[in-house]
Design a protein around this motif. Sequence first.
Motif: not given
Length: 612
Positions: A182-204
């Motif tokens: 979505s346009d998170f910063d309101g400047d008229g173009d689409i930005d991107l977000f993603f989760s778990n920015v690391l190799p091992d998020p230790q899910s359990f």
Amino acid sequence: MIQLLCSPMNREIISVLSCLKKFGFSLFLLAFLTIITYAEIHFTNVSDSFGIRGYDYFGGHGVCWIDVNSDGKLDIYIKNVGAQGVLDVSNILYINYGNYFKDEALERGVSDKYAIGTHGAVFCDLDNDRDFDLFSTTTYNGISPAHNHIYQNDGDGYFQDITNTISPSQEIDTASRGVAASDFDGDGDIDLFFSNVLPDPQSFNPAPFLPEKLENFYINNGDGTFTAMYLGIDWTSFVQGVTAIDIDGDGDIDIAEAKWSGPSTIYLNDGTGHFFDCGRDMGLPSTLNIIDNGMTFADIDNDGDLDLAIIRKYRVTLYKNTGGFFSRYQIITTAGSFHVCFGDFDHDTDLDMFVSGGNVYENNGQGIFSPVLSADSGLEASLYSKDPRSSALGDFDNDGDLDVYLTDKRGYNLLFRNDINDSNWIKIDVLDYTGGIGALGTKLDLYSAGHLGQPAFLKGHREIHGEYGYLGQDMPTVHFGAPAFSEYDLKVTFLNGEERTFTSITPGQKIQVSYILPPLNFAGVKKLNRSLFYHENVIQLTWAQNPNSNNIQKYRIYTIQNNGDKIILEEVPATTFNYSVRNVQNSELYRFALTAVDQDNIEGAAAYTTVK
């Protein structure tokens, strides 16, 4: 107990009993008998006839409904992970050819074939050129590289990998799940977000983690490049699903994360693209070690704000939005564990609920949901799915109702066609104020005709968003149930705060609305030009200015070919309201399109005319 839950028949009984326990026997018996006698929601499993069940080695996780090649038919993108016996797992792009689908992910450049596979992926118009580009993640599980990828659509549904436009370049492997656009910063173009920015998020791992400030945004610079940034969302525990939508209704895009171990939460946008954790203040539980898979937002009681469903193993918890605070009011035991979709399946103006791997639940108009038995709904195959994950809604056969695609990690995917077969619907495509398509963040409010803006006459509130819940993306076309005996008025609120209104809309049609409105009274007539020393057939095109479109600098005139392609004929100044097409054949039929273009070179929706 696990065996009981995994039995499709018993899982459906448990779902029914959960409603009985919540609302009492008499109330539920009335709802139960009404559903059995008068059920209108019915689907047919058409997975085999359209050949879109996924791979024989399975692995289905996420799904997107999207028209990648701009031919007016919805295609399906399937995100695959952990397929049986396959190391390099490809995603699937089923192109819709009307009577059948064909996987063309490899030849179109979006197979995204990497070890383990893909969880999160979202389609959006990153460059405002009116086609859908793709942001896709790679899931790390011991095999490098596992990096995110951005693919640019060439307009015909073929993609080029432009991942090298991200700065700084990716160096660490990531275990991303949910993503957002979505346009998170309101400047008229689409930005991107993603989760778990690391190799091992230790899910359990149930232990709490110290917050990590990771660069989990790719901010669109507007010139075809992206900058990796940290904007206030700390990593505190393993994240499953992500949803980006205006949760607090203040005109900017917020982000919700469904988590394991740590509590699921909401991050509110401060209006500049920086985020703050406000989940507890908004009523979300702070319990640790609760495995939530997805958070879905929708206006389930038609009061103009977003309510919430949180799904975890065999349970959906529903919250109503009461002035920015989410109050829990219904808990439903379900067969599914990952994803919830809301859509008006029976066209009665309220949103019903589909649970991945479960059944459909009918809304009583006040946001209270009761199950439609699978014998009536036709969703027996959903209850028998092996390991259901995501689902998404789209009208793949263009008949005006919402169909369902369901992914399965350990079984075949399923396509359910909605069989309602009526004209009690309105579909809306939105051209954004940026000139792009998709219009992420745009809000649409449908009212009874003559009552625009009056809450008592609101028939539906929708907000356009990308991937949501657990890895699902519905079609970008907005769908309303709208009984055909009435007309309706529509208010469209763009992410920049500007509004447009459209009145006296008749159900049973798909319309296009835009920030820059089409010119008025566009028409053409054939004439014989006798002023030359020889006679010449010409078409005289005329139009009028639309008073609701501001700062128009020019008009763009197109001729439309038999295959639907538009070829530009001419651009004329905004003070010109006619154009002559010379040397035409008197016996031929001609089609034209006309658009207005503003001072920022943003092109609006087209007006059309046919000249015989």
